[in-house]
Design a protein around this motif. Structure first.
Motif, PDB file in Angstrom:
ATOM      1  N   GLY A 298       0.655  -1.216   0.167  1.00 39.07           N
ATOM      2  CA  GLY A 298      -0.086  -0.183  -0.123  1.00 39.07           C
ATOM      3  C   GLY A 298       0.784   1.283  -0.012  1.00 39.07           C
ATOM      4  N   SER A 299       2.019   1.094   0.667  1.00 40.05           N
ATOM      5  CA  SER A 299       2.682   2.265   0.953  1.00 40.05           C
ATOM      6  C   SER A 299       3.563   2.624  -0.392  1.00 40.05           C
ATOM      7  N   HIS A 300       3.784   1.575  -0.994  1.00 41.53           N
ATOM      8  CA  HIS A 300       4.646   1.507  -2.340  1.00 41.53           C
ATOM      9  C   HIS A 300       3.873   2.261  -3.188  1.00 41.53           C
ATOM     10  N   SER A 301       2.523   1.696  -3.399  1.00 39.80           N
ATOM     11  CA  SER A 301       1.501   2.495  -4.327  1.00 39.80           C
ATOM     12  C   SER A 301       1.578   3.922  -3.950  1.00 39.80           C
ATOM     13  N   ALA A 302       1.450   4.439  -2.569  1.00 40.94           N
ATOM     14  CA  ALA A 302       1.377   5.602  -2.581  1.00 40.94           C
ATOM     15  C   ALA A 302       2.405   6.381  -2.952  1.00 40.94           C
ATOM     16  N   LEU A 303       3.456   5.875  -2.506  1.00 44.27           N
ATOM     17  CA  LEU A 303       5.064   6.683  -2.856  1.00 44.27           C
ATOM     18  C   LEU A 303       4.875   6.601  -4.557  1.00 44.27           C
ATOM     19  N   ALA A 304       4.735   5.646  -5.219  1.00 41.01           N
ATOM     20  CA  ALA A 304       4.744   5.747  -6.838  1.00 41.01           C
ATOM     21  C   ALA A 304       3.663   6.895  -7.288  1.00 41.01           C
ATOM     22  N   TYR A 305       2.500   7.061  -6.889  1.00 47.45           N
ATOM     23  CA  TYR A 305       1.476   8.139  -7.593  1.00 47.45           C
ATOM     24  C   TYR A 305       1.863   9.319  -7.106  1.00 47.45           C
ATOM     25  N   LEU A 306       2.085   9.436  -5.765  1.00 51.21           N
ATOM     26  CA  LEU A 306       1.966  10.825  -5.277  1.00 51.21           C
ATOM     27  C   LEU A 306       3.722  11.157  -5.391  1.00 51.21           C
ATOM     28  N   GLY A 307       4.602  10.167  -5.489  1.00 48.82           N
ATOM     29  CA  GLY A 307       6.211  10.700  -5.776  1.00 48.82           C
ATOM     30  C   GLY A 307       6.104  11.029  -7.236  1.00 48.82           C
ATOM     31  N   LEU A 308       5.288  10.529  -8.312  1.00 51.93           N
ATOM     32  CA  LEU A 308       5.529  10.788  -9.688  1.00 51.93           C
ATOM     33  C   LEU A 308       4.871  12.162  -9.823  1.00 51.93           C
ATOM     34  N   LEU A 309       4.014  12.419  -9.371  1.00 52.87           N
ATOM     35  CA  LEU A 309       3.177  13.673  -9.382  1.00 52.87           C
ATOM     36  C   LEU A 309       4.149  14.747  -8.805  1.00 52.87           C
ATOM     37  N   SER A 310       4.833  14.500  -7.772  1.00 47.91           N
ATOM     38  CA  SER A 310       5.945  15.271  -7.207  1.00 47.91           C
ATOM     39  C   SER A 310       7.286  15.473  -7.890  1.00 47.91           C
ATOM     40  N   GLY A 311       7.480  14.781  -9.176  1.00 52.23           N
ATOM     41  CA  GLY A 311       8.585  14.926  -9.864  1.00 52.23           C
ATOM     42  C   GLY A 311       9.549  14.052  -9.562  1.00 52.23           C
ATOM     43  N   HIS A 312       9.545  12.950  -8.602  1.00 58.88           N
ATOM     44  CA  HIS A 312      10.503  12.059  -8.067  1.00 58.88           C
ATOM     45  C   HIS A 312      10.599  10.710  -9.216  1.00 58.88           C
ATOM     46  N   VAL A 313      11.664   9.963  -9.046  1.00 59.91           N
ATOM     47  CA  VAL A 313      11.738   9.026  -9.909  1.00 59.91           C
ATOM     48  C   VAL A 313      12.015   7.549  -9.123  1.00 59.91           C
ATOM     49  N   HIS A 365      14.994   2.018  -6.964  1.00 56.86           N
ATOM     50  CA  HIS A 365      13.912   1.151  -7.324  1.00 56.86           C
ATOM     51  C   HIS A 365      13.043   2.249  -7.932  1.00 56.86           C
ATOM     52  N   GLN A 366      12.685   2.123  -9.361  1.00 59.52           N
ATOM     53  CA  GLN A 366      11.860   2.937  -9.848  1.00 59.52           C
ATOM     54  C   GLN A 366      10.384   3.141  -9.751  1.00 59.52           C
ATOM     55  N   LEU A 367       9.852   4.347  -9.646  1.00 60.78           N
ATOM     56  CA  LEU A 367       8.474   4.520  -9.324  1.00 60.78           C
ATOM     57  C   LEU A 367       7.463   3.820 -10.280  1.00 60.78           C
ATOM     58  N   LYS A 368       7.961   4.123 -11.580  1.00 60.36           N
ATOM     59  CA  LYS A 368       6.989   3.816 -12.791  1.00 60.36           C
ATOM     60  C   LYS A 368       6.958   2.528 -12.704  1.00 60.36           C
ATOM     61  N   GLN A 369       7.816   1.522 -12.116  1.00 64.17           N
ATOM     62  CA  GLN A 369       7.814  -0.059 -12.062  1.00 64.17           C
ATOM     63  C   GLN A 369       6.721  -0.249 -11.181  1.00 64.17           C
ATOM     64  N   ILE A 370       6.519   0.426  -9.705  1.00 66.09           N
ATOM     65  CA  ILE A 370       5.674   0.214  -9.055  1.00 66.09           C
ATOM     66  C   ILE A 370       4.357   0.661  -9.437  1.00 66.09           C
ATOM     67  N   PRO A 418       8.629  11.795 -15.786  1.00 66.06           N
ATOM     68  CA  PRO A 418       8.629  10.462 -14.880  1.00 66.06           C
ATOM     69  C   PRO A 418       7.251   9.893 -15.118  1.00 66.06           C
ATOM     70  N   LEU A 419       6.166  10.585 -15.747  1.00 61.07           N
ATOM     71  CA  LEU A 419       4.779   9.985 -15.837  1.00 61.07           C
ATOM     72  C   LEU A 419       4.564   9.231 -17.089  1.00 61.07           C
ATOM     73  N   GLN A 420       5.486   9.110 -17.865  1.00 68.58           N
ATOM     74  CA  GLN A 420       5.224   8.712 -19.422  1.00 68.58           C
ATOM     75  C   GLN A 420       5.181   7.238 -19.408  1.00 68.58           C
ATOM     76  N   HIS A 421       5.778   6.459 -18.313  1.00 70.40           N
ATOM     77  CA  HIS A 421       6.076   4.897 -19.015  1.00 70.40           C
ATOM     78  C   HIS A 421       5.501   3.995 -18.050  1.00 70.40           C
ATOM     79  N   PHE A 422       4.310   4.249 -17.126  1.00 64.49           N
ATOM     80  CA  PHE A 422       3.523   3.116 -16.634  1.00 64.49           C
ATOM     81  C   PHE A 422       2.277   3.217 -17.275  1.00 64.49           C
ATOM     82  N   SER A 423       1.810   2.104 -17.172  1.00 65.85           N
ATOM     83  CA  SER A 423       0.486   1.467 -17.971  1.00 65.85           C
ATOM     84  C   SER A 423      -0.368   0.526 -16.947  1.00 65.85           C
TER      85      SER A 423
END
Length: 491
Positions: A298-313, A365-370, A418-423
């Motif tokens: 759950g926290s991984h998903s939180a970091l992924a989406y909020l992190g990507l929106l914040s510009g983190h990788v 560990h890439q946020l786009k992977q998570i 950073p937001l281009q590559h998750f599907s």
């Protein structure tokens, strides 16, 4: 040009690199693994390698890909050998894993995989095929209208799905008088053993009542919980491993020191002595599973989406950001309160470990992977926490924010690098819905309908309204102000 890692070059490796101590041509394959990828090679294959090094000889692994040939292509000329790199801080421990004896590619030769599954020597079939491969509908049961399911029912000897391969092999074994193998799911699904058993029974009942009865009566589906962070291998990882080993490894895998595997003791035809090497064998996996899904995943998903929106990788970058760290701490507290009492008491130590793991900057560990496949992952990682809190009258702002961040991140892809590559498997209908530019509540309601989030829950509309509130703040004010508002409201 360097030579490749293979049986012939093992003896040339530096002395500090651990290598198999067993004769690989003397081992017998007892496991077929469906969904061979980086996680399996860092986790289950390493545990089996431990057993082989300890003298077990009946548990070699035949790996199988149900889609692509990339793993087979990388490892075929390496005799199935690959490097496992355990990274933390400035250090890296290297080990060559030998338990994977071959890799099959199902679309190229489904008969070869059916043959391996039908071999009486195969006693366990393990699975890491990801949530979406189980082809479940919003109610959690098999989507019988999926085109690949329809194909497998019409063409049982050339299946495409995990359901078709397992059912066809169990049918052949029953006809030949061989005992059925144990089906061991290692995917992040709630009650994964029971979940896979249910979809297999749904599929088998569409083939024949006799097969469904056989599976219900004779086939073991133990649940398991797996935990190890496995980032994608990067070109610089391959270069570094090549320089250290002195030979090329086409696909080394990276991981962290931490590894956990909790398995239900329910095997019909034996198993390796995994507990010698740290595997926890239990009667009930559920408490461990819920803690891992809600706290780590759950926290991984939180970091992924909020992190990507914040510009983190990467995870460590996002976790180091003060706003996101405060958010994760509060999400952990909210999620821990929904866990059974016996594991809730362990949550403080568990999240302390997670803090150390998330801060490991050696993994990158890439946020786009998570972020991949959120529509499939969020129900068990986040939606369950939100509904559990609402049912007992508690707020669910932090899990609702994660769902809102996923929706906004899906719409923001392409507007920032950073937001281009998750599907997501539902990308087409999700993007069609988002393109309509509906109100936040209409958007969230439509997303819940598409995904089946909180399907059948009495508090579903309340959760939709809560998520819509956070979508509004993210759209209107951006992630920084939305998090500041949330943290001010909850302090």
């Amino acid at each position: 040009m360097h030579q490749r890692l293979c049986e012939k070059t093992l003896s040339s490796l530096p002395a500090f690199v651990a290598v198999p101590t067993y004769q690989r041509d003397a081992i017998r394959n007892g496991i077929v693994h469906l969904g061979v990828g980086a996680f399996h090679r860092c986790h289950q294959a390493a545990y089996v390698d431990d057993c082989l090094n300890a003298g077990a000889r009946d548990w070699g692994i035949i790996g199988a890909s149900l889609r692509r040939s990339d793993t087979r292509d990388a490892l075929e000329s390496q005799d199935g050998l690959y490097t496992l790199a355990v990274r933390e801080g400035g250090g890296e421990a290297l080990r060559v894993i030998g338990s994977l004896t071959s890799v099959l590619v199902a679309p190229e030769n489904p008969g070869a995989l059916l043959g391996a599954l039908s071999d009486p020597a195969t006693r366990i079939v393990t699975l890491t095929v990801t949530e979406k491969a189980y082809l479940r509908g919003p109610d959690g049961r098999l989507d019988a209208e999926d085109p690949d399911i329809v194909h497998d029912l019409a063409h049982p000897d050339t299946p495409k799905t995990v359901h078709g391969f397992i059912a066809a092999a169990l049918e052949r074994r029953r006809t030949n008088g061989s005992r059925p193998f144990t089906v061991l799911c290692c995917d992040n699904l709630p009650a994964n053993g029971a979940t896979v058993r249910n979809v297999m029974l749904d599929f088998a009942s569409l083939r024949s009542a006799a097969l469904a009865e056989h599976i219900a009566r004779d086939v073991a589906f133990p649940s398991s919980m797996v935990d190890r962070i496995v980032p994608a291998t990067r070109p610089e990882d391959r270069r570094r491993i090549r320089e250290t080993l002195g030979v090329d490894d086409a696909w080394p895998v990276m991981t962290e020191p931490f590894s956990q595997w909790v398995v239900e003791e329910n095997f019909s035809t034996g198993r390796p002595d995994w507990e010698q090497f740290g595997v926890t064998m239990v009667n009930d996996v559920t408490p461990f599973e819920e803690m891992k899904l809600r706290l780590l995943n759950g926290s991984h998903s939180a970091l992924a989406y909020l992190g990507l929106l914040s510009g983190h990788v990467t995870v460590d970058q996002a976790f180091a950001a003060p706003r996101l760290r405060r958010f994760i701490d509060r999400l952990w507290a909210e999620a821990a309160a929904t866990l059974p009492a016996d594991v809730s008491r362990m949550s403080e130590d568990y999240t302390r470990q997670l803090s150390q793991r998330f801060a490991n900057d050696a993994l990158a560990h890439q946020l786009k992977q998570i972020a991949m496949d959120g529509s499939q992952k969020l129900p068990q990682r986040i939606i369950g926490t939100a509904i559990a809190r609402l049912k007992v009258g508690l707020d669910a702002d932090h899990p609702a924010m994660v769902v809102a961040a996923w929706i906004v991140a899906c719409g923001a892809r392409g507007t920032a690098l950073p937001l281009q590559h998750f599907s997501d498997p539902l990308d087409v209908p999700i993007q069609t819905l988002l393109a309509r530019r509906l109100s936040p509540e209409q958007t969230v309601s439509g997303i819940f309908d598409l995904t089946g989030f909180a399907h059948g829950e009495a508090l579903r509309n309340k959760l939709i309204q809560l998520v819509a509130t956070h979508v509004t703040r993210l759209w209107e004010n951006g992630v920084v102000q939305a998090l500041d508002h949330l943290q001010g409201a909850s302090s």
